[in-house]
Motif scaffolding. Structure first.
Motif, PDB file in Angstrom:
ATOM      1  N   LEU A  52       0.734  -1.350  -0.124  1.00 43.90           N
ATOM      2  CA  LEU A  52       0.048   0.091  -0.046  1.00 43.90           C
ATOM      3  C   LEU A  52       0.925   1.286  -0.140  1.00 43.90           C
ATOM      4  O   LEU A  52       0.512   2.367  -0.686  1.00 43.90           O
ATOM      5  CB  LEU A  52      -1.062  -0.026   1.262  1.00 43.90           C
ATOM      6  CG  LEU A  52      -2.160  -0.856   1.099  1.00 43.90           C
ATOM      7  CD1 LEU A  52      -2.728  -1.037   2.542  1.00 43.90           C
ATOM      8  CD2 LEU A  52      -3.104  -0.977   0.176  1.00 43.90           C
ATOM      9  N   ASP A  53       2.102   1.176   0.762  1.00 42.44           N
ATOM     10  CA  ASP A  53       3.006   2.454   0.695  1.00 42.44           C
ATOM     11  C   ASP A  53       3.468   2.516  -0.774  1.00 42.44           C
ATOM     12  O   ASP A  53       3.383   3.891  -0.893  1.00 42.44           O
ATOM     13  CB  ASP A  53       4.087   2.016   1.660  1.00 42.44           C
ATOM     14  CG  ASP A  53       4.623   3.455   2.059  1.00 42.44           C
ATOM     15  OD1 ASP A  53       4.276   4.511   1.946  1.00 42.44           O
ATOM     16  OD2 ASP A  53       5.842   3.278   2.517  1.00 42.44           O
ATOM     17  N   ARG A  54       3.871   1.606  -1.409  1.00 46.90           N
ATOM     18  CA  ARG A  54       4.407   1.748  -2.805  1.00 46.90           C
ATOM     19  C   ARG A  54       3.275   2.269  -3.702  1.00 46.90           C
ATOM     20  O   ARG A  54       3.511   3.250  -4.431  1.00 46.90           O
ATOM     21  CB  ARG A  54       4.941   0.594  -3.321  1.00 46.90           C
ATOM     22  CG  ARG A  54       6.186  -0.028  -2.579  1.00 46.90           C
ATOM     23  CD  ARG A  54       6.853  -1.078  -3.272  1.00 46.90           C
ATOM     24  NE  ARG A  54       6.247  -2.179  -3.158  1.00 46.90           N
ATOM     25  CZ  ARG A  54       6.250  -3.165  -2.231  1.00 46.90           C
ATOM     26  NH1 ARG A  54       7.002  -3.025  -1.280  1.00 46.90           N
ATOM     27  NH2 ARG A  54       5.562  -4.150  -2.226  1.00 46.90           N
ATOM     28  N   LEU A  55       2.021   1.669  -3.619  1.00 46.59           N
ATOM     29  CA  LEU A  55       0.890   2.236  -4.473  1.00 46.59           C
ATOM     30  C   LEU A  55       0.794   3.808  -4.279  1.00 46.59           C
ATOM     31  O   LEU A  55       0.612   4.420  -5.269  1.00 46.59           O
ATOM     32  CB  LEU A  55      -0.261   1.169  -4.421  1.00 46.59           C
ATOM     33  CG  LEU A  55       0.086  -0.439  -4.571  1.00 46.59           C
ATOM     34  CD1 LEU A  55      -1.194  -1.045  -4.273  1.00 46.59           C
ATOM     35  CD2 LEU A  55       0.107  -0.104  -6.125  1.00 46.59           C
ATOM     36  N   SER A  56       0.640   4.068  -2.957  1.00 43.97           N
ATOM     37  CA  SER A  56       0.272   5.430  -2.393  1.00 43.97           C
ATOM     38  C   SER A  56       1.360   6.402  -2.876  1.00 43.97           C
ATOM     39  O   SER A  56       1.223   7.548  -3.293  1.00 43.97           O
ATOM     40  CB  SER A  56       0.032   5.505  -0.986  1.00 43.97           C
ATOM     41  OG  SER A  56       1.125   5.371  -0.335  1.00 43.97           O
ATOM     42  N   GLY A  57       2.432   5.987  -3.063  1.00 47.90           N
ATOM     43  CA  GLY A  57       3.752   6.683  -3.588  1.00 47.90           C
ATOM     44  C   GLY A  57       3.528   6.915  -4.953  1.00 47.90           C
ATOM     45  O   GLY A  57       3.871   8.047  -5.477  1.00 47.90           O
ATOM     46  N   LYS A  58       3.439   6.002  -5.725  1.00 44.20           N
ATOM     47  CA  LYS A  58       3.168   5.848  -7.202  1.00 44.20           C
ATOM     48  C   LYS A  58       2.052   7.048  -7.487  1.00 44.20           C
ATOM     49  O   LYS A  58       2.140   7.650  -8.317  1.00 44.20           O
ATOM     50  CB  LYS A  58       3.144   4.686  -7.787  1.00 44.20           C
ATOM     51  CG  LYS A  58       4.265   3.805  -7.734  1.00 44.20           C
ATOM     52  CD  LYS A  58       3.885   2.360  -8.582  1.00 44.20           C
ATOM     53  CE  LYS A  58       5.308   1.466  -8.296  1.00 44.20           C
ATOM     54  NZ  LYS A  58       5.126   0.185  -8.899  1.00 44.20           N
ATOM     55  N   ALA A  59       0.885   6.824  -6.919  1.00 50.85           N
ATOM     56  CA  ALA A  59      -0.291   7.448  -7.008  1.00 50.85           C
ATOM     57  C   ALA A  59      -0.117   9.172  -6.811  1.00 50.85           C
ATOM     58  O   ALA A  59      -0.325  10.019  -7.582  1.00 50.85           O
ATOM     59  CB  ALA A  59      -1.475   7.088  -6.117  1.00 50.85           C
ATOM     60  N   GLY A  60       0.930   9.356  -5.703  1.00 54.26           N
ATOM     61  CA  GLY A  60       1.293  10.841  -5.447  1.00 54.26           C
ATOM     62  C   GLY A  60       2.084  11.099  -6.536  1.00 54.26           C
ATOM     63  O   GLY A  60       1.939  12.505  -6.781  1.00 54.26           O
ATOM     64  N   LYS A  61       3.051  10.396  -6.880  1.00 57.94           N
ATOM     65  CA  LYS A  61       3.859  10.843  -8.074  1.00 57.94           C
ATOM     66  C   LYS A  61       2.858  11.323  -9.341  1.00 57.94           C
ATOM     67  O   LYS A  61       3.240  12.351 -10.048  1.00 57.94           O
ATOM     68  CB  LYS A  61       4.912   9.988  -8.315  1.00 57.94           C
ATOM     69  CG  LYS A  61       6.075   9.850  -7.350  1.00 57.94           C
ATOM     70  CD  LYS A  61       7.187   8.670  -7.600  1.00 57.94           C
ATOM     71  CE  LYS A  61       8.176   8.710  -6.565  1.00 57.94           C
ATOM     72  NZ  LYS A  61       9.212   7.669  -7.116  1.00 57.94           N
TER      73      LYS A  61
END
Length: 398
Positions: free
Chosen positions: A374-383
């Motif tokens: 979830l952390d990686r997905l949220s990071g990609k979504a933020g970028k």
């Protein structure tokens, strides 16, 4: 306590206390506006608002203590992780289990406080709150006379005041009308006046100065007119019957009373199911607090080279969602659709299994991160969102 324990205790205490105060203040402010409107509409004294809020405070504390414990431990471990202090502690051989001693000290103390609140203090406070509402509706707390408006009292008395001075102690421009049981009436106008207490709790004296009194009775051929310098007019106050006994609703029952009613064969099956559901709901809410330190550690330690606050967001979502699931379990248990014990302790066991799995991942799996995906997905979504926001700016410059 070692220096490490004292350090962790300070880190946890500050966000815990701040969260608890903020949570309680938000709930109090939300309810205060409605209580002010209710008291004003009922014509009661404004001081009763603070008494009603004081009786609601235990309920708010019962909701706020688990949230405060959760965020206190989570933010403390997040600070240790982001400042690399957690890596140092782990490097010298301090395990997560050892570091959880202080959070569990908080959990045990706060769980005992919460059990006392939801089991004994909150039911009495809820009953006192309902009694104040009843007394406001019946006028047992007294009625406030608003300047420029007609205020009705029992037995046909109506009072209107033009001006008020000295915080209501001196009234001017007074009109009083009172109807009698035999069809007569009395009307009084006076320049000034004030209310005086009497030995009779159901009556006050309205002492009027410099006015005119007109009295009409069916036996009179014409109304009688009297001019006076001073006249005492008795005004009856509202009478209220004794308030009901405590325990009409489950929220007003203490834990021993819930157990007794739930086992009493003389009670109706519906009543027994409702009290059993309320009993298990309160115990589950308290027992959940012993899972929160492990959940806070699992969500509070972010991935390496990541400053994401996703764990804070998930912690709030999880605890609120689980609380709503418990409320739903209490409802279906009270209806008899599912046994109250199964409806409430079943979700608790599933939630406990999830928390233990997340804690095992962070504490025993090398490089483990319970919410890593979830952390990686949220990071990609933020970028991606950042790129979309920057693109119109670049096109405008071109």
């Amino acid at each position: 306590m070692t220096s490490l324990d004292r350090y962790l205790a300070r880190l946890i205490a500050i966000p815990l206390i701040a969260t608890l105060i903020l949570f309680a203040m938000l709930l109090v402010l939300d309810r205060m506006l409605r209580l002010l409107e209710f008291v004003a509409n009922e014509g009661g004294p404004m001081s009763v608002v603070w008494r009603m809020l004081a009786n609601l405070l235990p309920e708010y504390l019962g909701l706020g203590i688990p949230v405060g414990l959760m965020l206190g431990v989570l933010l403390a471990f997040r600070r240790l992780a982001t400042s690399s202090e957690l890596d140092v502690m782990r490097g010298v051989g301090i395990s997560y289990n050892r570091m959880l001693l202080v959070p569990y000290g908080y959990a045990v103390a706060l769980a005992a406080v919460n059990l006392a609140i939801v089991g004994f203090i909150q039911p009495d406070a809820r009953y006192a709150y309902e009694r104040l509402r009843y007394e406001l509706r019946t006028g047992a707390l007294g009625a406030s006379i608003k300047v420029g408006e007609f205020t009705s009292f029992p037995n046909g008395a109506t009072v209107r005041v033009e001006r008020s001075h000295d915080e209501g102690r001196r009234l001017e421009g007074i009109f009083v009308h009172r109807a009698s049981d035999n069809g007569g009436w009395t009307a009084v106008t006076a320049d000034s006046g004030r209310f005086l207490a009497t030995d009779n709790p159901d009556e006050v004296i309205f002492r009027l100065s410099k006015g005119t009194l007109i009295n009409s009775e069916p036996s009179f051929t014409a109304p009688r007119v009297l001019r006076f310098e001073s006249h005492d007019l008795p005004i009856p106050l509202p009478r209220s019957e004794a308030f009901r006994a405590q325990g009409e609703g489950n929220l007003e029952l203490r834990l021993p009373q819930l157990v007794r009613i739930g086992r009493d064969p003389r009670e109706t099956p519906k009543r027994r199911l409702e009290t059993r559901a309320a009993f298990h709901f309160r115990l589950v809410e308290v027992a959940t607090m012993f899972l929160l330190p492990m959940l806070a550690v699992a969500l509070g330690v972010p991935a390496k080279r990541s400053g994401s606050a996703l764990g804070v967001f998930l912690a709030i979502v999880m605890i609120v969602t689980y609380h709503k699931i418990n409320e739903y379990g209490q409802s279906i248990g009270a209806l008899g659709i599912v046994d109250p014990a199964i409806a409430l302790w079943g979700p608790f066991l599933l939630f406990a299994a999830l928390v233990l799995r997340m804690y095992y991942t962070i504490a025993y799996v090398p490089g483990g991160q319970p919410i890593g995906v979830l952390d990686r997905l949220s990071g990609k979504a933020g970028k991606l969102v950042g790129q979309l926001l920057r693109r119109p700016t670049r096109e405008a410059r071109a």
